[in-house]
Design an enzyme around this catalytic site. Structure first.
Site, PDB file in Angstrom:
ATOM      1  N   HIS A  27      -0.924   0.537  -9.846  1.00 57.50           N
ATOM      2  CA  HIS A  27      -1.632  -0.370  -8.930  1.00 57.50           C
ATOM      3  C   HIS A  27      -2.258  -1.555  -9.697  1.00 57.50           C
ATOM      4  CE1 HIS A  27      -3.848  -0.704  -4.829  1.00 57.50           C
ATOM      5  NE2 HIS A  27      -3.647  -1.896  -5.360  1.00 57.50           N
ATOM      6  N   ARG A  40       0.850  -1.196   0.000  1.00 60.03           N
ATOM      7  CA  ARG A  40       0.000   0.000   0.000  1.00 60.03           C
ATOM      8  C   ARG A  40       0.882   1.240   0.000  1.00 60.03           C
ATOM      9  NH1 ARG A  40      -3.318  -2.789  -1.672  1.00 60.03           N
ATOM     10  NH2 ARG A  40      -5.291  -3.425  -0.746  1.00 60.03           N
TER      11      ARG A  40
END
Ligand SMILES: NC(=O)c1ccc[n+]([C@@H]2O[C@H](COP(=O)([O-])OP(=O)(O)OC[C@H]3O[C@@H](n4cnc5c(N)ncnc54)[C@H](OP(=O)(O)O)[C@@H]3O)[C@@H](O)[C@H]2O)c1
Length: 309
Positions: free
Chosen positions: A272, A224
């Site tokens: 991502h 993350r």
């Protein structure tokens, strides 16, 4: 009774199709078109709007549509003690391993330097090490990190790994606990972050950790964006403490157009997508969990509220 599907940042169509292929009888309400909120017992979420689950008075469990659950727990109005599950899927795991291996090879085989040499039309050979002489440290030895660590070791890399509780994984030097983080990363040429985002791991990729790594080591963050202190990374790259970074996740996504990372020669960016849940392979377990919920059986892949992952 029905399922709410809440994934406004993704196209819900493939999810709907895959869930109905797994069970054509399902009643699925796609947010925000919720016709009968009182019928919803199970919510399948990816980055749901904060507070949106409060409209379901009969909600009994929530599942993330991915491996991470931080987006659920980040909602200050998330129903306290609600059972929470996540996706654990062989395709997701294999996809992550392929990305991590690509990243390791990218640094090991000096592709970062060759890209920069190409910019200036410079012809300079750099001899790269073999796997057996290259070391990778994997932070997080869960479903994804454990698989990556073991499979990298299987290819001949020297691998260390770090987790909360002590692990034993074939070919991997395993370390556990904050006090052993330095030992886990000390010899690594590349450090891979595959930790969940919790209060303990937020901001872990920062100067104190970089100082424990050998000068010139590289970083891969596929966990993350909030694991990384972006200012510290820039300083570590500029000082030579780190040699490069491959980043798939960012504090703000999409990465803003004016962000310094876009033009940094030692930062490689992917949007991502290191491993994305495949609705076709994940649908069966989501439907299975819904059936379990309805028949009062234990849910699969449930996360621990106290630990936050
Ligand atoms: N970029 C992407 O596209 C993408 C895709 C999928 C997943 N992810 C990220 O990858 C993360 C990891 O997924 P996973 O399925 O492997 O999770 P997991 O199975 O829950 O494993 C988490 C691992 O991290 C360790 N850990 C947790 N807190 C720790 C701490 N404070 N100190 C040391 N170790 C700690 C755990 O230790 P124990 O084993 O001792 O509990 C475990 O080994 C997800 O949470 C998600 O954020 C990203």
């Amino acid at each position: 009774m029905s399922i709410a599907l809440i994934c406004q940042q993704w196209d819900p169509a493939p999810w709907l199709e895959a869930l109905l292929a797994a069970d054509p009888e399902l009643d699925i309400q796609v947010y925000p078109d919720i016709r009968a909120p009182e019928n919803v017992e199970f919510a399948l979420c990816w980055k749901h709007p904060a507070g949106s689950l409060a409209q379901f008075p009969n909600l009994k469990a929530v599942s993330s549509l991915g491996a991470g659950v931080d987006h659920l727990f980040n909602d200050p109005e998330f129903p306290v003690a609600m059972p929470v599950c996540r996706v654990v899927d062989p395709d997701l795991t294999q996809g992550m391993f392929e990305y991590v291996l690509t990243g390791v090879l990218y640094f090991q085989k000096h592709f970062q330097q060759f890209a920069s040499q190409q910019q200036s039309r410079r012809w300079q050979r750099i001899i790269s090490p073999y796997c057996r002489d290259y070391r990778v440290a994997v932070l997080g030895l869960g479903v994804l990190g454990g698989y990556c660590a073991q499979h990298l070791a299987g290819l001949g890399y020297g691998v260390s790994g770090w987790s909360q509780s002590q692990k034993e994984l074939a070919g991997v030097e395993c370390y556990a606990g904050v006090e052993n983080l330095g030992a886990a990363v000390a010899d690594a040429d590349v450090v891979v972050c595959l930790l969940p985002l919790t209060e303990q791991t937020r901001g872990i990729l920062a100067t104190p950790l970089f100082a424990k790594m050998q000068p010139g080591a590289c970083l891969i963050n596929v966990a993350r964006g909030q694991h990384l202190n972006e200012v510290d990374l820039l300083q570590a790259l500029d000082s030579g403490q780190l040699g490069g970074a491959l980043l798939d996740v960012f504090e703000i996504e999409p990465l803003p157009e004016n962000h310094l990372f876009w033009h940094h020669p030692q930062i490689t960016i992917t949007p991502h997508c290191s491993s994305v849940t495949n609705p076709k392979s994940a649908a069966a377990q989501l439907v299975d969990n819904y059936r379990r919920l309805r028949s009062g059986r234990p849910l699969l892949n449930q996360v621990d509220w106290q630990r936050g992952y």
